[in-house]
Design a protein around this motif. Structure first.
Motif, PDB file in Angstrom:
ATOM      1  N   ALA A 332       0.785  -1.394   0.039  1.00 28.58           N
ATOM      2  CA  ALA A 332      -0.047   0.015  -0.039  1.00 28.58           C
ATOM      3  C   ALA A 332       0.842   1.170  -0.130  1.00 28.58           C
ATOM      4  O   ALA A 332       0.499   2.096  -0.668  1.00 28.58           O
ATOM      5  N   THR A 333       1.878   1.194   0.607  1.00 26.59           N
ATOM      6  CA  THR A 333       2.826   2.287   1.025  1.00 26.59           C
ATOM      7  C   THR A 333       3.575   2.671  -0.658  1.00 26.59           C
ATOM      8  O   THR A 333       3.860   3.814  -0.828  1.00 26.59           O
ATOM      9  N   VAL A 334       3.823   1.585  -1.178  1.00 21.03           N
ATOM     10  CA  VAL A 334       4.784   1.773  -2.369  1.00 21.03           C
ATOM     11  C   VAL A 334       3.670   2.406  -3.519  1.00 21.03           C
ATOM     12  O   VAL A 334       3.926   3.130  -4.245  1.00 21.03           O
ATOM     13  N   LYS A 335       2.459   1.945  -3.619  1.00 20.54           N
ATOM     14  CA  LYS A 335       1.341   2.299  -4.510  1.00 20.54           C
ATOM     15  C   LYS A 335       1.033   4.003  -4.128  1.00 20.54           C
ATOM     16  O   LYS A 335       0.980   4.618  -5.092  1.00 20.54           O
ATOM     17  N   ALA A 336       0.978   4.074  -2.838  1.00 16.23           N
ATOM     18  CA  ALA A 336       1.098   5.687  -2.629  1.00 16.23           C
ATOM     19  C   ALA A 336       2.102   6.578  -2.946  1.00 16.23           C
ATOM     20  O   ALA A 336       1.911   7.627  -3.532  1.00 16.23           O
ATOM     21  N   ALA A 337       3.272   6.014  -2.724  1.00 14.36           N
ATOM     22  CA  ALA A 337       4.373   6.702  -3.252  1.00 14.36           C
ATOM     23  C   ALA A 337       4.573   7.031  -4.475  1.00 14.36           C
ATOM     24  O   ALA A 337       4.905   7.940  -5.145  1.00 14.36           O
ATOM     25  N   GLU A 362      13.671  -0.681  -1.526  1.00  9.54           N
ATOM     26  CA  GLU A 362      14.113  -0.820  -3.009  1.00  9.54           C
ATOM     27  C   GLU A 362      13.072  -0.140  -3.899  1.00  9.54           C
ATOM     28  O   GLU A 362      13.530   0.405  -4.803  1.00  9.54           O
ATOM     29  N   ASN A 363      11.928  -0.270  -3.711  1.00 15.71           N
ATOM     30  CA  ASN A 363      10.808   0.557  -4.475  1.00 15.71           C
ATOM     31  C   ASN A 363      10.854   1.801  -4.287  1.00 15.71           C
ATOM     32  O   ASN A 363      10.551   2.619  -5.311  1.00 15.71           O
ATOM     33  N   LEU A 364      10.928   2.465  -2.993  1.00 10.21           N
ATOM     34  CA  LEU A 364      11.073   3.840  -2.880  1.00 10.21           C
ATOM     35  C   LEU A 364      12.056   4.414  -3.629  1.00 10.21           C
ATOM     36  O   LEU A 364      12.013   5.867  -3.930  1.00 10.21           O
ATOM     37  N   ASN A 365      13.254   3.895  -3.907  1.00 13.36           N
ATOM     38  CA  ASN A 365      14.464   4.390  -4.792  1.00 13.36           C
ATOM     39  C   ASN A 365      13.914   4.975  -6.179  1.00 13.36           C
ATOM     40  O   ASN A 365      14.616   5.700  -6.775  1.00 13.36           O
ATOM     41  N   SER A 366      12.789   4.294  -6.681  1.00 10.19           N
ATOM     42  CA  SER A 366      12.530   4.669  -7.976  1.00 10.19           C
ATOM     43  C   SER A 366      11.157   5.187  -7.759  1.00 10.19           C
ATOM     44  O   SER A 366      10.410   5.394  -8.931  1.00 10.19           O
ATOM     45  N   VAL A 369       9.863  10.047  -3.889  1.00  9.40           N
ATOM     46  CA  VAL A 369      10.121  10.044  -2.573  1.00  9.40           C
ATOM     47  C   VAL A 369      11.933  10.301  -2.373  1.00  9.40           C
ATOM     48  O   VAL A 369      12.622   9.531  -2.749  1.00  9.40           O
ATOM     49  N   ILE A 370      12.113  11.516  -1.677  1.00  5.24           N
ATOM     50  CA  ILE A 370      13.633  11.802  -1.644  1.00  5.24           C
ATOM     51  C   ILE A 370      14.114  11.624  -0.195  1.00  5.24           C
ATOM     52  O   ILE A 370      15.269  11.906   0.074  1.00  5.24           O
ATOM     53  N   HIS A 371      13.054  11.640   1.032  1.00  6.49           N
ATOM     54  CA  HIS A 371      13.556  11.756   2.288  1.00  6.49           C
ATOM     55  C   HIS A 371      12.545  10.855   3.002  1.00  6.49           C
ATOM     56  O   HIS A 371      11.411  10.732   2.811  1.00  6.49           O
TER      57      HIS A 371
END
Length: 450
Positions: A332-337, A362-366, A369-371
């Motif tokens: 859910a968080t990856v989809k929100a990001a 790993e997913n947030l890297n793409s 999300v910057i911080h």
């Protein structure tokens, strides 16, 4: 089930427990109440139910309850493998949940929705679709009122759109929905269900009672969900963003059901790929029911989303604050990001649910999300996962309020602050709604003049 001839123990006096007790008392049952959490709210509920004829038992008495009670009505918040239900199982006594109790007396056409993510949105959207199509429908279960509170208000001509969690599926065996929708299955609640095999099995239970005259609406793009079709006796209707399936699908910016165009994605009020999936699930169900295409499309396009799911709170000093407190798992968080359109500071953390957080970072890297500001009980586990995944733009603090304030200092005009914790709220809050409301209150209290 003859109520006047059996004794019921209602364990757990949340909303579902209270509704179950009232349902039983109204039918002349002998009802005992037990909750191991003592709070002002539980005490108030006990007092009301005691005045209606229920009897409150102590922790010591609950240890012997399986000896004198015939049926245990178990709150979804109490795991099936804890001492109380085990004692009933050893005595060969019935263990049911609130939704099982309701299912035995449901007259309305049931549409049941489960899955890791998207349940609440799909239920809410589909309920709007049915009402816009001239049907009398109510959204219930794990959203709104418990099903047992609605069962007497619904006739044979009505619809009950029921959100069902894996916790509720532990004690649900009699429900036979006309349509069962499974949105997706990803890691969640492993602290309760121990492993993915158990979790997947529980999700599949929603299909167990379906027969040839019913329908399973399955996410074709999720290999686990697609695999459920193999053992399904009912008709299977798929929905997909990636393929033209027998059912509902996306193609060229529009949504279709079996070749008929329903709407353009650009006309939907809510955005994000996750909401395209939710809309397709609703279109598939509407197609099965033969609902008017124009009414369905209008209702879906007008749908504004649900509370605490990628919900814009306020723009302060050029920074947009977004509440996704309902993002309680990694997927859910990856989809929100991924739904963010500009650089984003994300708030992560809370009570651990048994995840490996490496895929999250790993997913947030793409994503934009910057911080990440990591807080709460599981902050060190999350921090370790972030470092191992090469996500190093991180701040660490213990308290939720500190995390929100820190995000306001870090985010610059034109950027977002996204609360999407990928964790349960139970380290500091009673539920994700309370966490979201506290976030909202903090954001609304920010003084722009400072």
């Amino acid at each position: 089930m003859y109520f006047r001839n059996q004794k019921f123990l209602v364990a757990g006096l949340s909303k579902s427990g209270e509704s179950s007790a009232r349902f039983l008392l109204d039918r002349g049952a002998e009802v005992y109440l037990y909750d191991d959490v003592i709070s002002d709210n539980v005490s108030a509920v006990c007092l009301k139910l005691e005045q209606l004829g229920a009897r409150i038992i102590s922790a010591e008495e609950s240890e012997e309850a399986a000896q004198f009670c015939d049926v245990l009505v178990l709150s979804p918040g109490i795991p099936i493998d804890t001492a109380l239900p085990i004692s009933f199982r050893k005595q060969g006594k019935a263990i049911i949940g609130e939704e099982e109790l309701a299912a035995l007396y449901l007259r309305a056409t049931a549409i049941a929705v489960t899955g890791t993510n998207g349940k609440t949105t799909t239920v809410s959207m589909l309920n709007d679709v049915l009402n816009a199509s001239g049907k009398r429908s109510v959204a219930c279960g794990n959203i709104g009122n418990p099903l047992v509170k609605e069962v007497e208000n619904l006739s044979f001509d009505d619809f009950a759109v029921i959100e069902i969690s894996s916790f509720q599926l532990e004690t649900l065996s009699s429900l036979r929905p006309h349509i069962a929708i499974i949105t997706n299955v990803t890691e969640d609640h492993l602290n309760r269900h121990y492993n993915m095999e158990n979790y997947i099995f529980l999700k599949s239970k929603i299909l167990r009672n379906l027969r040839e005259s019913e329908y399973a609406v399955l996410n074709y793009d999720d290999p686990v969900v697609r695999g459920f079709a193999k053992n399904c006796k009912s008709k299977v209707i798929y929905f997909s963003v990636q393929n033209k399936v027998d059912g509902a699908y996306a193609d060229g910016g529009s949504l279709y059901f079996r070749g008929e165009r329903y709407l353009d994605v650009a006309d939907m009020t809510v955005g994000g790929v996750h909401n395209i999936y939710n809309a397709l699930a609703c279109i598939a169900a509407a197609g099965v029911l033969g609902l008017d295409k124009a009414s369905v499309a209008k209702a879906i396009c007008a749908f504004k989303g649900i509370r605490h799911r990628i919900e814009k709170v306020r723009v302060v000093g050029g920074v947009t604050y977004i509440d996704d407190s309902k993002g309680t798992n990694v997927d859910a968080t990856v989809k929100a990001a991924q739904a963010m359109k500009s650089p984003t500071v994300i708030l992560l953390g809370g009570k651990d649910k048994g995840y490996d957080y490496a895929p999250l970072f790993e997913n947030l890297n793409s994503t934009p999300v910057i911080h990440a500001i990591i807080y709460g009980e599981n902050r060190f586990k999350m921090l370790n996962a972030a470092i191992k995944s090469g996500f190093v733009s991180v701040s660490l603090c213990s308290e939720f309020s500190t995390a929100v304030k820190l995000a306001g200092f870090i985010a610059k005009p034109g950027q977002n602050v996204l609360l999407s914790p990928a964790s349960s709220s139970f380290d500091s809050f009673s539920n994700y709604e309370e966490r979201g409301e506290v976030f909202r209150q903090m954001v609304e209290s920010i003084d722009e003049t400072i």
